[in-house]
Write an enzyme that holds these catalytic residues in place. Structure first.
Site, mmCIF file in Angstrom:
data_model
loop_
_atom_site.group_PDB
_atom_site.id
_atom_site.type_symbol
_atom_site.label_atom_id
_atom_site.label_comp_id
_atom_site.label_asym_id
_atom_site.label_seq_id
_atom_site.Cartn_x
_atom_site.Cartn_y
_atom_site.Cartn_z
ATOM 1 N N ARG A 75 6.413 57.883 28.469
ATOM 2 C CA ARG A 75 5.862 58.320 29.585
ATOM 3 C C ARG A 75 7.214 58.272 30.685
ATOM 4 N NH1 ARG A 75 4.304 56.848 34.734
ATOM 5 N NH2 ARG A 75 2.336 57.856 35.470
ATOM 6 N N HIS A 76 7.506 59.336 31.498
ATOM 7 C CA HIS A 76 8.876 59.421 32.160
ATOM 8 C C HIS A 76 8.343 59.043 33.617
ATOM 9 C CE1 HIS A 76 11.782 61.238 29.794
ATOM 10 N NE2 HIS A 76 10.894 61.131 28.953
ATOM 11 N N PRO A 77 8.814 58.510 34.558
ATOM 12 C CA PRO A 77 8.514 57.896 35.992
ATOM 13 C C PRO A 77 8.246 59.281 36.727
ATOM 14 C CG PRO A 77 10.814 57.368 35.428
ATOM 15 C CD PRO A 77 10.521 57.944 34.274
ATOM 16 N N THR A 83 12.662 62.023 37.049
ATOM 17 C CA THR A 83 11.918 61.662 35.710
ATOM 18 C C THR A 83 12.919 61.418 34.528
ATOM 19 O OG1 THR A 83 11.521 63.878 35.231
ATOM 20 C CG2 THR A 83 9.630 62.747 36.168
#
Ligand SMILES: CC(C)(COP(=O)(O)OP(=O)(O)OC[C@H]1O[C@@H](n2cnc3c(N)ncnc32)[C@H](O)[C@@H]1OP(=O)(O)O)[C@@H](O)C(=O)NCCC(=O)NCCS
Length: 204
Positions: A75-77, A83
């Site tokens: 999961r990217h931020p 991201t």
């Protein structure tokens, strides 16, 4: 194609091997070639078809996973300015780091026992697929799947349950997947008729 050509092509396909890191695959389970398995576990008598990717997953026993399935992953931020992993601490494939913010970018995905996942499904990280569930080919699973549900589509939705509630309850109570191989050999002739098998075992 001649049968020689077929066999040669199959051998070439198998020769690619599988990429397995930080994972525990039970010796009775099989991972086909072209598959990448990272920080994941496969319990006994399960198989994973060609060209799958499993990242941070726990897969139960007696699971049948067709080719091209992708489960888990990063999961990217989305809440950060960017991201991109060039701003994050962990190791990855980028060459430059502008900052090293710690970020928990994976979460475990759980696939129960006796789950059948059809060809080319995508399973979102963090999802739990219940024991005995079936996921139709080409599905995108974004939410938990109850035990013994048959789900399909994008996003995956319930098609129907495999059995009536009293049978599901008894199968979940029985936990046949935990029985020793010898005990399973005794029971296996009765598997085509779940109600009969459960009655015979005094569970219905
Ligand atoms: C999910 C599955 C098991 C259901 O099989 P089934 O019980 O014969 O289901 P049906 O064909 O009766 O379909 C029931 C409904 O679900 C829908 N459906 C079935 N599979 C679907 C799928 N993969 N995606 C979306 N919808 C699906 C059908 O269109 C039908 O919809 P309707 O009621 O609106 O007409 C099967 O379709 C499937 O996907 N099998 C996986 C095959 C595979 O990948 N094999 C690889 C080798 S292991």
């Amino acid at each position: 194609m001649s049968s020689f050509g077929y066999i040669f092509s199959r051998l070439l396909k198998k020769a690619r091997g599988s990429a397995i890191a930080g994972s525990v695959i039970h010796r009775t389970s099989k991972i086909e070639s072209g598959s990448t398995i990272v920080r994941s576990n496969f319990d006994r008598h399960s198989f994973c078809g060609y060209d799958c990717t499993f990242i941070d997953c726990d897969v139960g026993a007696f699971c049948s996973i067709a080719g091209g399935v992708v489960a888990g992953g990063a999961r990217h931020p989305m809440e950060y300015v960017s991201t991109s992993p060039v701003f994050l601490a962990h190791r990855d494939s980028v060459t430059t780091k502008f900052s090293r913010h710690p970020y928990r970018w994976t979460t475990r995905t759980t696939i129960g026992h006796d789950v059948w996942i059809g060809e080319r499904c995508l399973i979102k990280a963090g999802v739990t697929i219940g024991h005995g569930a079936v996921v139709g080919m080409g599905s995108v699973v974004t939410k938990d799947v109850p035990p013994y549900a048959i789900v399909a589509g994008n996003p995956a939705r319930l098609i129907r349950m495999r059995f009536q509630p009293h049978v599901i309850e008894a199968l979940l109570k029985m936990e046949w997947w935990n029985l020793h191989d010898e005990e399973l050999r005794r029971l296996a002739p009765h598997f085509p008729d779940p109600e009969r098998m459960l009655r015979q075992e005094g569970l219905l």
